[in-house]
Design an enzyme around this catalytic site. Structure first.
Site, PDB file in Angstrom:
ATOM      1  N   SER A 207      73.138  44.134 -21.542  1.00  0.00           N
ATOM      2  CA  SER A 207      71.843  44.385 -20.916  1.00  0.00           C
ATOM      3  C   SER A 207      71.689  43.523 -19.656  1.00  0.00           C
ATOM      4  O   SER A 207      72.552  43.604 -18.776  1.00  0.00           O
ATOM      5  CB  SER A 207      70.743  44.127 -21.958  1.00  0.00           C
ATOM      6  OG  SER A 207      69.534  44.697 -21.563  1.00  0.00           O
ATOM      7  N   HIS A 467      70.140  51.098 -27.387  1.00  0.00           N
ATOM      8  CA  HIS A 467      70.499  49.836 -26.751  1.00  0.00           C
ATOM      9  C   HIS A 467      70.832  48.769 -27.809  1.00  0.00           C
ATOM     10  O   HIS A 467      69.975  48.432 -28.622  1.00  0.00           O
ATOM     11  CB  HIS A 467      69.266  49.395 -25.948  1.00  0.00           C
ATOM     12  CG  HIS A 467      69.553  48.457 -24.823  1.00  0.00           C
ATOM     13  ND1 HIS A 467      70.495  48.704 -23.859  1.00  0.00           N
ATOM     14  CD2 HIS A 467      68.984  47.268 -24.491  1.00  0.00           C
ATOM     15  CE1 HIS A 467      70.503  47.709 -22.990  1.00  0.00           C
ATOM     16  NE2 HIS A 467      69.603  46.830 -23.350  1.00  0.00           N
TER      17      HIS A 467
END
Ligand SMILES: *[C@@H]1O[C@H](CO)[C@@H](O)[C@H](O)[C@H]1NC(C)=O
Ligand SMILES: *[C@@H]1O[C@H](CO)[C@@H](O)[C@H](O)[C@H]1NC(C)=O
Length: 545
Positions: A207, A467
């Protein structure tokens, strides 16, 4: 590399490893003195080692300075690392303040294996939108169990303390990225004393950590700090990474903190330095429109070329096109529904009304979308912004109202804009302008419990592969189900081996299980390794699936 420099480097590594006495594995001698780590049954840890002077007082909002102090007593490296001061999205209370301003440390984790005198090194930059997170967010039990490499976790300044910028010399920004770079220099210089191989350093992150890895790699001399890099679900071209509008936010921060309308950046900086770190970081809540949206109000910026110690002075796209970036093998990845991280919170109830944020979004799309999707400061006019908001809504959900029923279409919109399309763009630019291998994978294998469940506060929804569903198999995470399924255990092992092998590979070959990644440099089509529950497969695409 010319020959003289090569010999110099060789002798440097040789001398630096000679200089380290490794007779007691718990005691490590560094230039500033001795430190003592901890024995954790199957691995050693050396935590909270400072690599920079505390970024406090006059050093706040400045590039980090290398750690200068000498230790007269043995430094206690058994204390778990403290997170950098932050306004943490994952604290469910109203007061989300946690961490400390004095936080610039690295933590080293070394497997026990008496039949090995050295290990390759994986340096790790944590995620958290450049706003929050820390070393403890990524558990290391699984990688230490495998015992293939030394892991180094890097902490760096976050939020306004790490990224406030007026876009000029006085308050240039990117302090957090400068911290990471200094930490990488520290690792290169000192890791041999821990039994690490300084010539085999792989840099990874997820990320905002993945985006950080990419930004580090865009520095031309990156090859001197690491030999390869992987950006998991985050890269420098994502719209929430290098943002515009930072100058307005920096002055707004000053206004919130009672600096008035500062006349110029130097005055603003002086005033901000006079405030407590807690005040500065607590002001983050004034930049959130609702919930934790936008999730990265403070983030990297393009600095003016004359800023002292500038880290990034061009848009990353232009850096890649110039070909002047670190020439090391790089992999960039995504999961099929990365955007669930951003969309899932919309399923939550809107302030005890029985309605959800999703219901509310129907009436507020034009107001909220530019914040949710990070184009608030990149469109020239309000009309251009509104037209874009209408167009993407039309493209992904047509004329329907937002509801649970079409939630997945909205989630796809988030995935594309916040992660996937910019991953494709990055891969495209690197295959055209890079010289070293560029790899990519797509992962599709939903976790039973992940970040979307946590943010939606709903454990019965199926979101698809969100994610972190891949990355948290390597590094345990609070939101992850602690018990992995059998397919996840296998995938976890494959990922860990993938890192270990990439860190030592002389040709920069990347493998996952039985699959060898295919290079994208010069390729007509995108070569993507597709990873799911059943295994892996090399596929070619004109566009990401
Ligand atoms: C220790 O290292 C050796 C050599 O790399 C390897 O074969 C062995 O499996 C390792 N042992 C453990 C317990 O990880
Ligand atoms: C994202 O990429 C896809 C395919 O490459 C494209 O169809 C779509 O319009 C893009 N989305 C946005 C919002 O740009």
């Amino acid at each position: 590399m010319n020959c003289v420099r090569f010999i110099f480097l060789l002798s440097y590594f040789w001398l630096s490893s000679l200089a380290c006495d490794q007779s007691d594995p718990l005691v490590v001698e560094l230039p500033q003195g001795k430190l003592r780590g901890r024995d954790n049954v199957n691995y050693y840890s050396y935590e909270s080692i400072p690599y920079a002077e505390p970024p406090t007082g006059d050093l706040r909002f400045e590039a980090p300075e290398p750690y200068k102090q000498k230790w007269s007593d043995t430094f206690d490296a058994t204390k778990p690392p403290v997170a950098c001061l932050q306004w943490d999205q994952f604290i469910v209370l109203d007061n989300k303040l946690t961490g400390k301003e004095d936080c610039l440390t690295v933590s080293v984790y070394k497997p026990k294996n008496s039949s090995r005198s050295s290990f390759p090194v994986v340096a790790h930059i944590h995620g958290g939108a450049f706003m929050f997170g820390g070393a403890d967010q990524n558990g290391h039990d699984d990688v230490m169990q495998e015992g293939k490499f030394i892991l180094v976790k890097i902490s760096y300044r976050l939020g306004p303390l790490g990224f406030a910028s007026t876009g000029d010399r006085d308050l240039p920004g990117n302090y957090g990225l400068k911290d990471q770079r200094l930490a990488l220099q520290w690792i290169k210089k000192n890791i041999a004393c821990f039994g690490g191989e300084p010539e085999n350093i792989l840099l990874i992150g997820h990320s905002a950590g993945g985006a950080s890895v990419h930004l580090q790699m865009l520095r031309e001399d990156f090859g001197q700090l690491a030999k390869a890099a992987i950006s998991f679900s985050g890269n420098a071209l994502d719209p929430w990474v290098v943002q515009q509008g930072s100058r307005g936010r920096a002055f707004e921060l000053g206004r919130i903190l009672g600096c008035g309308m500062a006349a110029d950046s130097a005055t603003l900086k002086k005033c901000l330095k006079s405030k407590t770190a807690n005040e500065i970081v607590t002001a983050v809540r004034n930049f959130l429109v609702f919930s934790y949206v936008p999730f990265a109000p403070f983030s990297p910026v393009v600095e003016p070329a004359d800023a002292p110690g500038a880290f990034l002075t061009q848009d990353p796209r232009d850096v890649i096109k110039s070909g002047k970036f670190g020439q090391v093998p790089w992999a960039v990845t995504y999961v099929t529904e990365d955007g669930g991280y951003n969309a899932a919170l919309l399923l939550r109830e809107w302030h005890g009304t029985g309605r959800t944020f999703l219901d509310e979004l129907n009436d507020r799309w034009l107001d909220w979308a530019p914040y949710l999707l990070f184009y608030r400061d990149s469109k020239k006019t309000i009309k251009e912004m509104d037209d874009y908001s209408r167009a993407i809504r039309q493209e992904y959900v047509g004329n329907e109202r937002f509801s649970r029923k079409n939630y997945l279409a909205l989630q796809r919109l988030f995935t594309d804009i916040v992660f996937k399309n910019s991953t494709q763009e990055a891969l495209d630019l690197h295959r055209k302008h890079g010289k070293n291998p560029v790899y990519a994978y797509a992962y599709d294998n939903p976790a039973d419990r992940g970040i979307a469940h946590f943010l939606a506060m709903s454990f019965d929804s199926t979101f698809g592969t969100i994610h972190g569903d891949d990355y948290f198999l390597i590094f345990g995470n609070l939101v992850r189900n602690p018990l992995l399924r059998s397919d996840e255990k296998r995938i976890s092992k494959n990922f860990i081996n993938m890192l270990a092998d990439f860190a030592v590979s002389k040709q920069g070959i990347l493998k996952f299980g039985d699959c060898t990644f295919e290079d994208n440099v010069g390729s007509e089509k995108f070569n993507l390794l597709f990873i799911n529950r059943d295994g892996c497969e090399n596929k070619q695409y004109v566009q990401f699936p």
